[in-house]
Design an enzyme around this catalytic site. Structure first.
Site, PDB file in Angstrom:
ATOM      1  N   CYS A   1      -1.039   7.638  -6.395  1.00 32.02           N
ATOM      2  CA  CYS A   1      -1.107   6.220  -6.767  1.00 32.02           C
ATOM      3  C   CYS A   1      -2.189   5.501  -5.965  1.00 32.02           C
ATOM      4  CB  CYS A   1       0.274   5.591  -6.529  1.00 32.02           C
ATOM      5  SG  CYS A   1       0.298   3.803  -6.596  1.00 32.02           S
TER       6      CYS A   1
ATOM      7  N   CYS B   1      -1.182   2.191  -4.335  1.00 32.32           N
ATOM      8  CA  CYS B   1      -0.309   2.446  -3.182  1.00 32.32           C
ATOM      9  C   CYS B   1      -1.150   2.692  -1.936  1.00 32.32           C
ATOM     10  CB  CYS B   1       0.580   3.661  -3.438  1.00 32.32           C
ATOM     11  SG  CYS B   1       1.704   3.482  -4.828  1.00 32.32           S
TER      12      CYS B   1
END
Length: 111
Positions: free
Chosen positions: A33, A36
């Protein structure tokens, strides 16, 4: 401790997060991600600057049970737990200042 956030798992989530005596922000994330990874330095900085809130990371690929239990559908999702309950949810990547605004009920203002 700066630069390293504690990691929680399905196995120790209750003990570390739900039974904590102070608010705990859980960063639901995954290695693949991008957003993230974008917010990770901000979370590490907040953790270093604010001892009144604990910040931990939970990898949803390795710990799908907890993510499913709390209905985490997109990442990054930041849940703040207090007294064993979710009291705040922040979804998506945001700059550090925006995250701090979202956390103003849990962290002391810094000049």
């Amino acid at each position: 401790m700066a630069g390293t956030l504690k990691t929680v798992t399905d196995d120790d989530f209750d003990e570390v997060v739900l039974k904590s005596d102070k608010p705990v922000l859980v960063d639901f994330w995954a290695a693949w991600c991008g957003p993230c990874r974008q917010i990770a330095p901000s979370l590490e900085a907040i953790a270093a600057e604010h001892e009144e809130i604990e910040i931990v990371k939970l990898n949803i690929d390795e710990n799908p049970g907890t993510a499913a239990k709390y209905g985490v559908m997109s990442i990054p999702t930041l849940n703040v737990y207090q007294g064993g309950e979710v009291v705040k949810t922040i979804v998506g990547a945001k700059p550090k200042a925006a995250i701090l605004r979202d956390l103003e009920d849990f962290v002391e203002a810094t000049a």
